[in-house]
Design an enzyme around this catalytic site. Structure first.
Site, mmCIF file in Angstrom:
data_model
loop_
_atom_site.group_PDB
_atom_site.id
_atom_site.type_symbol
_atom_site.label_atom_id
_atom_site.label_comp_id
_atom_site.label_asym_id
_atom_site.label_seq_id
_atom_site.Cartn_x
_atom_site.Cartn_y
_atom_site.Cartn_z
ATOM 1 N N THR A 293 27.859 25.518 42.936
ATOM 2 C CA THR A 293 28.748 26.204 43.926
ATOM 3 C C THR A 293 28.118 27.672 44.273
ATOM 4 O O THR A 293 27.427 28.169 43.289
ATOM 5 C CB THR A 293 30.027 26.767 43.413
ATOM 6 O OG1 THR A 293 29.915 27.602 42.146
ATOM 7 C CG2 THR A 293 30.961 25.530 43.029
ATOM 8 N N GLU B 124 45.652 24.588 40.927
ATOM 9 C CA GLU B 124 46.138 25.273 39.835
ATOM 10 C C GLU B 124 45.717 24.534 38.409
ATOM 11 O O GLU B 124 45.401 24.863 37.132
ATOM 12 C CB GLU B 124 47.574 25.675 39.724
ATOM 13 C CG GLU B 124 48.099 26.558 40.750
ATOM 14 C CD GLU B 124 47.489 28.024 40.143
ATOM 15 O OE1 GLU B 124 47.095 28.226 39.225
ATOM 16 O OE2 GLU B 124 47.463 28.838 41.141
ATOM 17 N N HIS C 97 42.288 25.017 37.286
ATOM 18 C CA HIS C 97 42.483 26.164 36.180
ATOM 19 C C HIS C 97 42.817 25.534 34.912
ATOM 20 O O HIS C 97 42.328 25.743 33.889
ATOM 21 C CB HIS C 97 43.571 27.083 36.432
ATOM 22 C CG HIS C 97 43.090 28.011 37.529
ATOM 23 N ND1 HIS C 97 41.693 28.439 37.849
ATOM 24 C CD2 HIS C 97 43.665 28.678 38.609
ATOM 25 C CE1 HIS C 97 41.627 29.406 38.928
ATOM 26 N NE2 HIS C 97 42.907 29.261 39.567
ATOM 27 N N TRP D 261 34.930 32.339 43.477
ATOM 28 C CA TRP D 261 34.175 33.680 43.548
ATOM 29 C C TRP D 261 33.641 34.128 42.402
ATOM 30 O O TRP D 261 33.315 35.595 42.462
ATOM 31 C CB TRP D 261 34.878 34.303 44.854
ATOM 32 C CG TRP D 261 36.162 34.718 44.292
ATOM 33 C CD1 TRP D 261 36.559 35.946 43.522
ATOM 34 C CD2 TRP D 261 37.326 34.424 44.343
ATOM 35 N NE1 TRP D 261 37.947 36.085 43.380
ATOM 36 C CE2 TRP D 261 38.523 34.889 43.970
ATOM 37 C CE3 TRP D 261 37.890 33.000 44.949
ATOM 38 C CZ2 TRP D 261 39.898 34.461 43.953
ATOM 39 C CZ3 TRP D 261 39.102 32.523 44.856
ATOM 40 C CH2 TRP D 261 40.074 33.210 44.435
#
Length: 339
Positions: free
Chosen positions: A222, A195, A198, A206
């Site tokens: 990635t 978190e 973020h 993804w």
């Protein structure tokens, strides 16, 4: 928040553009260690006293963040060799604040008893008037709320660009740290690792595109990935977006794999986070509200626990009692013994 504030999406996009531009203008930056002061708001209800987690449990969460964000986690050795070169020293550390917004001495932990039995992701936990606790100034602290989250939530974070009053991260009390009420498979403190990613402007690995393979996490190193993982996949794990080996990076902290299967950020992710701090949290570059630094006693030991915390201002040190260390010697970079 995007529905409540129509201008938020534009502000987030502007921050992304500024961060990308900063990275483009500084392709090989010299990085100094950034220390992020943390205030933990422990919100608990008397019907469930366990929600009032111990100081040791709070410290175990800070310890985990320092291990994961400085590549000191021993399970980094499990990163598949094809991606091992992408893992770098992240130069980000965390400490409980030692000064509050008024300059007074603090433990960095605020405990608030509430009448609310649980919270959801509507930010009520971030307001004293709604049963939670008001945020400390977002420009100078990472606000970390620990409470009983309902609706199956483990945690949630506010991305850069949101209101200062709600800035920070919320973690449920059964997924906070690595001791006390922390419950497997979310008992390593890595919900907060995810978190806070973020909070530092990282997206899910993804790209949140529901398997379309067209979304992006804004990071170049990635692999493309269709959707989130659960449990602990076996390498190589492939999907419709990365159909051949090495496949998807399910061990990345920004996936949903079980915590004992997560062990890495990529260099690209670290660059994105580091430069997001430069862009929207510049006050953290000159932090003066906490002074502790993580120091590993012996990085060759097969344990995540052999470390101490040093206070540069008072020449004090803190040894987490669970790490089993009874004595140690500390040397500076010149080889001179100082402790």
């Amino acid at each position: 928040q995007l529905q409540a504030d129509p201008t938020l999406a534009a502000r987030m996009q502007q921050i992304e553009m500024q961060t990308a531009q900063y990275i483009a203008n500084h392709p090989s930056p010299s990085r100094s260690l950034i220390t992020i002061p943390v205030v933990v708001h422990v919100i608990w209800n008397s019907s469930t006293p366990a929600e009032n987690i111990s100081t040791a449990q709070v410290q175990s969460q800070i310890d985990r963040l320092n291990l994961d964000y400085q590549k000191l986690n021993t399970d980094v050795s499990q990163v598949p060799s094809v991606w091992a070169s992408l893992v770098a020293n992240y130069q980000i550390q965390f400490c409980l604040a030692t000064k509050d917004p008024n300059g007074n001495t603090t433990t960095g932990i605020v405990r608030v008893q509430t009448n609310s039995t649980s919270f959801i992701d509507d930010d009520k936990v971030k307001y004293t008037a709604q049963g939670g606790d008001d945020a400390w100034p977002a420009a100078s602290y990472l606000n970390l709320w620990c409470c009983n989250l309902g609706n199956g939530l483990l945690g949630y974070a506010q991305f850069p660009g949101g209101p200062a009053a709600t800035d920070g991260v919320v973690i449920t009390y059964t997924g906070f740290g690595s001791t006390g009420t922390a419950t497997a498979p979310y008992n390593l403190g890595r919900t907060a690792t995810h978190e806070i990613g973020h909070w530092l402007n990282l997206y899910h690995i993804w790209g949140d595109d529901n398997g379309a393979c067209t979304g992006s996490d804004q990071v170049n190193d990635t692999p493309n990935q269709g959707s989130e993982h659960y449990g602990c996949p076996t390498f190589p794990a492939t999907d419709n977006c990365s159909a051949s080996s090495p496949g998807t990076m399910f061990m990345n902290y920004m996936d949903y794999s079980d915590e004992d299967c997560l062990n890495m950020f990529t260099a690209g992710q670290i660059t994105w986070m580091y430069n997001s701090i430069q862009t929207y949290l510049p006050n953290l570059l000159t932090n003066s509200v906490c002074d502790f630094t993580l120091a590993v006693l012996d990085p060759k030991r097969n344990s995540d626990e052999k470390y101490i915390l040093l206070n540069h201002m008072s020449n004090q040190y803190f040894i987490p009692k669970e790490n089993g260390v009874r004595s140690f010697s500390l040397y500076n970079m010149m080889g001179q013994k100082i402790v």
